[in-house]
Design a protein around this motif. Structure first.
Motif, mmCIF file in Angstrom:
data_model
loop_
_atom_site.group_PDB
_atom_site.id
_atom_site.type_symbol
_atom_site.label_atom_id
_atom_site.label_comp_id
_atom_site.label_asym_id
_atom_site.label_seq_id
_atom_site.Cartn_x
_atom_site.Cartn_y
_atom_site.Cartn_z
ATOM 1 N N ASP A 1 0.828 -1.211 0.000
ATOM 2 C CA ASP A 1 0.000 0.000 0.000
ATOM 3 C C ASP A 1 0.863 1.263 0.000
ATOM 4 O OD1 ASP A 1 -2.196 -1.646 0.057
ATOM 5 O OD2 ASP A 1 -2.652 -1.316 2.187
ATOM 6 N N MET A 2 1.986 1.225 0.711
ATOM 7 C CA MET A 2 2.901 2.369 0.708
ATOM 8 C C MET A 2 3.428 2.631 -0.696
ATOM 9 S SD MET A 2 5.288 2.036 4.089
ATOM 10 C CE MET A 2 4.631 2.322 5.723
ATOM 11 N N GLN A 3 3.819 1.562 -1.374
ATOM 12 C CA GLN A 3 4.374 1.715 -2.725
ATOM 13 C C GLN A 3 3.352 2.329 -3.678
ATOM 14 O OE1 GLN A 3 5.528 -2.386 -3.207
ATOM 15 N NE2 GLN A 3 7.667 -1.979 -2.653
ATOM 16 N N SER A 4 2.100 1.908 -3.558
ATOM 17 C CA SER A 4 1.073 2.473 -4.429
ATOM 18 C C SER A 4 0.599 3.839 -3.944
ATOM 19 C CB SER A 4 -0.127 1.517 -4.524
ATOM 20 O OG SER A 4 -0.731 1.341 -3.264
ATOM 21 N N GLY A 5 0.943 4.182 -2.693
ATOM 22 C CA GLY A 5 0.516 5.457 -2.130
ATOM 23 C C GLY A 5 1.572 6.539 -2.178
ATOM 24 N N ILE A 6 2.688 6.282 -2.851
ATOM 25 C CA ILE A 6 3.750 7.287 -2.960
ATOM 26 C C ILE A 6 3.197 8.548 -3.632
ATOM 27 C CG2 ILE A 6 5.899 7.834 -4.187
ATOM 28 C CD1 ILE A 6 6.839 4.999 -3.538
ATOM 29 N N GLY A 7 3.424 9.667 -2.998
ATOM 30 C CA GLY A 7 2.921 10.938 -3.511
ATOM 31 C C GLY A 7 1.487 11.242 -3.098
ATOM 32 N N LYS A 8 0.878 10.319 -2.372
ATOM 33 C CA LYS A 8 -0.505 10.505 -1.915
ATOM 34 C C LYS A 8 -0.501 10.462 -0.383
ATOM 35 C CE LYS A 8 -1.924 7.751 -5.904
ATOM 36 N NZ LYS A 8 -2.530 6.448 -6.312
ATOM 37 N N PRO A 9 -0.355 11.606 0.266
ATOM 38 C CA PRO A 9 -0.173 11.644 1.722
ATOM 39 C C PRO A 9 -1.201 10.862 2.527
ATOM 40 C CG PRO A 9 0.239 13.794 0.790
ATOM 41 C CD PRO A 9 -0.297 12.952 -0.333
ATOM 42 N N ALA B 1 -1.345 3.478 5.151
ATOM 43 C CA ALA B 1 -0.471 2.316 5.006
ATOM 44 C C ALA B 1 0.556 2.270 6.139
ATOM 45 C CB ALA B 1 0.233 2.362 3.656
ATOM 46 N N ASP B 2 1.076 3.419 6.523
ATOM 47 C CA ASP B 2 2.043 3.502 7.617
ATOM 48 C C ASP B 2 1.415 3.003 8.915
ATOM 49 O OD1 ASP B 2 4.314 4.101 9.036
ATOM 50 O OD2 ASP B 2 3.942 6.251 9.133
ATOM 51 N N ALA C 1 12.568 5.979 0.020
ATOM 52 C CA ALA C 1 13.458 5.666 1.144
ATOM 53 C C ALA C 1 12.647 5.261 2.374
ATOM 54 C CB ALA C 1 14.345 6.866 1.459
ATOM 55 N N THR C 2 11.509 5.917 2.581
ATOM 56 C CA THR C 2 10.641 5.574 3.705
ATOM 57 C C THR C 2 10.105 4.155 3.542
ATOM 58 O OG1 THR C 2 9.984 7.889 3.957
ATOM 59 C CG2 THR C 2 8.578 6.239 5.003
ATOM 60 N N VAL C 3 9.707 3.822 2.339
ATOM 61 C CA VAL C 3 9.219 2.459 2.072
ATOM 62 C C VAL C 3 10.331 1.445 2.351
ATOM 63 C CG1 VAL C 3 8.328 0.868 0.335
ATOM 64 C CG2 VAL C 3 7.545 3.243 0.351
#
Length: 254
Positions: free
Chosen positions: A141-149, A155-156, A203-205
């Protein structure tokens, strides 16, 4: 009501001088032990009073205590019903606290660091399959949510709930649920940084992936190291985020 239903409570109150507390504790035991399932109706006030040998006002006060604790739900004119255990009551308290001042927010993030390093070690020792799957899903979910706060924040939160679930400890999971408001506030603040690049998101992912890998490998020392590295990289005391937070609280000041 059947005799079998009446047997779910222990009617021996240890301290007669605190009857409402004794009644609420006996009912809470039944709720937490699963003798009363989420959504199941509790006996009416009158039956609770008779079973415990107390007055209706005492039974009513016991139900009020359980409602305030988030263990039962009540509506006017209806019987109380059991609620699923959750960290929601603590989550509300933390939400109020972190919105009150920058100091409280910093303290809450410090609390997370202390608690979650211990959780990561235990998760690596036990690596419960349900928790591992939650963490894997969160990374996807993080990978697909990159750029979508908003999506990235959700996901976090799921990742850290999965981290707690991987310990196989219900109390730890409830505590992590309670800290969701802290996680949400911090994640949203980091997402507001004006210079957050796509590389930064990735990097966060990767930091979360490294934590997962250590836990899945069953390596407590490495899990401890990886989550400390994560908190170092995402430290709320960083100058830019601190500036965003300070400005936020200044806007609230009269």
């Amino acid at each position: 009501m059947s005799l079998a239903r009446k047997s779910i409570f222990s009617t021996k109150l240890a301290n007669p001088s605190r009857l409402a507390d004794g009644v609420s504790e006996a009912i809470a035991d039944a709720l937490i032990d699963g003798r009363i399932a989420p959504g199941e109706a509790l006996p009416p006030e009158g039956e609770i009073a008779r079973e415990f040998g107390v007055s209706k006002p005492i039974a009513r006060e016991a139900l009020r205590q359980l409602t305030n604790a988030g263990l039962v739900s009540t509506q006017q004119g209806k019987v109380a019903r059991a609620k699923a255990l959750s960290g929601e009551p603590m989550e509300r308290i933390y939400a109020y606290a972190i919105r009150s001042s920058l100091k409280r927010l910093q303290e809450a993030n410090e609390m997370r660091r202390v608690i979650e390093t211990g959780i990561a070690r235990l998760a690596a020792e036990r690596h419960d399959p349900e928790g591992l799957e939650m963490m894997r899903q969160a990374i996807r979910d993080m990978q697909s949510g990159i750029g979508k706060p908003s999506d990235f924040t959700q996901a976090d939160i799921l990742f850290h709930l999965g981290l707690a679930t991987a310990t196989g400890n219900m109390m730890i999971r409830l505590q992590m649920e309670g800290m969701r408001s802290v996680q949400r506030e911090v994640s949203e603040l980091f997402s507001q940084r004006s210079n957050r690049t796509e590389a930064d998101w990735h990097a966060t992912v990767q930091r979360h992936q490294a934590i997962y890998d250590a836990i899945a490998a069953g390596d407590p020392d490495l899990a401890d190291q990886r989550i400390r590295e994560h908190f170092d990289a995402a430290d709320i005391a960083s100058l830019e985020v601190a500036g965003v937070v300070a400005g936020k609280f200044e806007e609230r000041s009269p």
